[in-house]
Enzyme design. Sequence first.
Site, PDB file in Angstrom:
ATOM      1  N   ASP A  79      28.669 -39.123  18.200  1.00 57.43           N
ATOM      2  CA  ASP A  79      28.325 -37.748  18.055  1.00 57.43           C
ATOM      3  C   ASP A  79      28.803 -36.623  18.651  1.00 57.43           C
ATOM      4  O   ASP A  79      29.090 -37.044  19.873  1.00 57.43           O
ATOM      5  CB  ASP A  79      26.616 -38.115  18.162  1.00 57.43           C
ATOM      6  CG  ASP A  79      25.788 -36.926  17.604  1.00 57.43           C
ATOM      7  OD1 ASP A  79      26.328 -36.192  16.557  1.00 57.43           O
ATOM      8  OD2 ASP A  79      24.626 -36.721  18.078  1.00 57.43           O
ATOM      9  N   ASN A  87      26.348 -37.386   5.613  1.00 52.99           N
ATOM     10  CA  ASN A  87      27.174 -36.296   5.748  1.00 52.99           C
ATOM     11  C   ASN A  87      28.189 -35.891   4.855  1.00 52.99           C
ATOM     12  O   ASN A  87      28.611 -34.566   4.554  1.00 52.99           O
ATOM     13  CB  ASN A  87      28.354 -37.280   6.861  1.00 52.99           C
ATOM     14  CG  ASN A  87      27.630 -37.543   8.176  1.00 52.99           C
ATOM     15  OD1 ASN A  87      28.096 -38.434   8.628  1.00 52.99           O
ATOM     16  ND2 ASN A  87      27.008 -36.747   8.582  1.00 52.99           N
TER      17      ASN A  87
END
Length: 250
Positions: free
Chosen positions: A25, A73
Amino acid sequence: MSKSPSSENPSVPETLPEHLVIIPDGNRRWATARGLKPWEGHEAGAENTKRLGEKVRELGIRQFTIWGSSLENLSKRPAAETRALLDIYARYFAEMAADPDIHENQVRVRFLGRWREQFPKSLRQSLEDLEAATATYRRHGLNFMLAYSGADDMLQAINTLVKSGKREVAPEDVKKALMTADLPAVDFLIRTGGEPHLSAGFMMWDLADSQLFFSDKLYPAFTPKELEAALFDYAQRPRRKGARRVGFRG
């Protein structure tokens, strides 16, 4: 857990996970902080994945898994960013296919998720070719979760079991029905980016007894030395369930 092949070396943790997973991340935030485009953060993240993979193999960790992208995503981010991400995948995995280190170290590369449904044909073919070229390798495993979400994986496993007509389901039946069927349970999961949580039910079955580590570092800044520090932390822990939040105050 396994003993390090270099346990006599004090710079290497004596106890290593058999299966290490990273949720990488922070690529976009890393780019934003530098005035860069989001995909430049993904590019930096891809380069860092290469460095970390080399370090993992040097240490002797058998299985290394990276979450490349979730279903969300690919469907919710701006089209330009998604196109750039797919282009990074195409270049990164083409380079991997030609990398002597992958072949000399017998690294089996696998892709898990719904990437066959989501990716363009040329990229799908490249990934399939890389899987085929490394299918007989057994020394190391390098696994990429692409268009993968854990909740989706569990639902498809349940539906597979329902369709099979089983009246009773054992734990091994669930495991065999998951996309991760051929991977061992996760010993150690690291999430970078300073946000101590899991996402989208990520590998929920395989993480049941995992040790967790949350780093403040945004992924492109999570260096091999940061990885070593996390692994030393892992080596010092008693084997128990739960998480330790590292690097946070207050």
